[in-house]
Design an enzyme around this catalytic site. Structure first.
Site, PDB file in Angstrom:
ATOM      1  N   GLY A  30      10.246  -3.932 -18.063  1.00 26.25           N
ATOM      2  CA  GLY A  30       8.835  -4.606 -17.344  1.00 26.25           C
ATOM      3  C   GLY A  30       8.672  -5.721 -18.131  1.00 26.25           C
ATOM      4  NE  ARG A  89       3.823 -10.426 -14.194  1.00 27.39           N
ATOM      5  CZ  ARG A  89       3.124 -10.135 -13.259  1.00 27.39           C
ATOM      6  NH1 ARG A  89       2.161 -11.458 -12.596  1.00 27.39           N
ATOM      7  NH2 ARG A  89       3.239  -9.346 -12.307  1.00 27.39           N
ATOM      8  CG  ASN A  97       5.015  -1.790 -19.879  1.00 23.09           C
ATOM      9  OD1 ASN A  97       4.475  -1.866 -19.417  1.00 23.09           O
ATOM     10  ND2 ASN A  97       5.141  -2.975 -20.119  1.00 23.09           N
ATOM     11  CE1 TYR A 136      -0.365   1.975 -12.581  1.00 19.15           C
ATOM     12  CE2 TYR A 136      -2.248   2.748 -12.386  1.00 19.15           C
ATOM     13  CZ  TYR A 136      -1.239   2.382 -13.128  1.00 19.15           C
ATOM     14  OH  TYR A 136      -1.263   1.661 -14.165  1.00 19.15           O
ATOM     15  CB  ALA A 161       0.260  10.987  -7.879  1.00 12.38           C
ATOM     16  CE  LYS A 187       1.465   3.832 -14.715  1.00 16.54           C
ATOM     17  NZ  LYS A 187       3.171   3.071 -15.745  1.00 16.54           N
TER      18      LYS A 187
END
Length: 245
Positions: free
Chosen positions: A12, A15, A85, A150, A152, A154
């Site tokens: 990733g 950006r 990432n 999200y 969960a 992370k």
């Protein structure tokens, strides 16, 4: 492969934080590869600006992931650093969240990191050295309404890091985790003013972070200066999580 020039792969990397990590690694004389999925023009610009190599590959493409790692290892005679990432958000309150949304976020953020780590660790194990850096989020520490999927994914990345470090540390591979807080990005720029103000009030430094501030920590963890750091979770959130009981 030059013994003085390390090889890094950033998922990733077109950006945001990923782009900043590519920039910092390239400036530190790494040979940098990065993946991207949808943002082709941005990826081309990153590749041109930082003399990096972009690889189109999605987080759920297991055969593509294996091939990407194999190609790097074949070309460079190894892979020194993997930065997991890549990730997505798709927020909604749980009562309104479709199952598809839950599964897509978990698969991209958590299972994707597992796939890349599985593929990259083979070469690292054979060479008895390497560094894997996983990007989590402050959402996985403190919980944010509307982000059950999200948070969960992370939060699981933190546990994944600790277990993977226990597996790979004895083989000479350091696995660590970075937990960014709110970082200036397209997403924070779109925040409604009152929501942005409320979040800023909870941050001890009274500002959002920059992608460069996260990237500098990733570069440190990838460097020989962090040679005795393994299995750690480094929170880079301006003090946000320290104010939440």
């Amino acid at each position: 492969m030059s013994q003085s020039r390390k090889i890094a792969l950033v998922t990733g990397g077109s950006r945001g934080i990923g782009k900043a990590i590519v920039k910092h690694f390239a400036a530190a004389d790494f040979t940098v590869y990065f993946t991207y999925h949808k943002h082709t023009e941005a990826a081309f610009e990153v590749a041109r600006s930082f003399n990096a190599t972009g690889i189109p590959c999605s987080q759920d493409d297991w055969s593509g992931i294996e091939q990407a790692v194999d190609d790097i290892v074949h070309t460079e005679s190894g892979l020194d650093v993997l930065v997991n990432n890549a990730g997505i958000t798709d927020d909604n309150f749980i009562m309104m969240m479709p199952a598809e949304t839950w599964h897509r976020v978990i698969d991209t953020n958590l299972n994707g990191a597992w796939r890349w780590s599985k593929a990259a660790s083979r070469s690292m194990i054979s060479r008895k050295c390497g560094s894997i850096i996983n990007l989590s989020s402050v959402s996985g520490l403190i919980g944010i309404p509307g982000q059950t999927n999200y948070a969960a994914s992370k939060g699981a990345i933190i546990a994944f890091t600790r277990s993977l470090a226990a597996e790979l540390g004895p083989k000479g591979i350091r696995v660590n985790c970075i937990v960014p807080g709110f970082v200036e990005s397209d997403m924070t720029a779109r925040m409604q003013r009152h929501i942005k103000r409320r979040n800023l009030e909870r941050i001890l430094l009274n500002r959002f972070g920059s992608p460069d501030e996260i990237a500098s920590v990733a570069l440190f963890l990838a460097s020989d200066k962090a040679s005795y750091i393994v299995g750690q979770t480094i929170v880079v959130d301006g003090g946000l999580s320290s104010t939440v009981s």
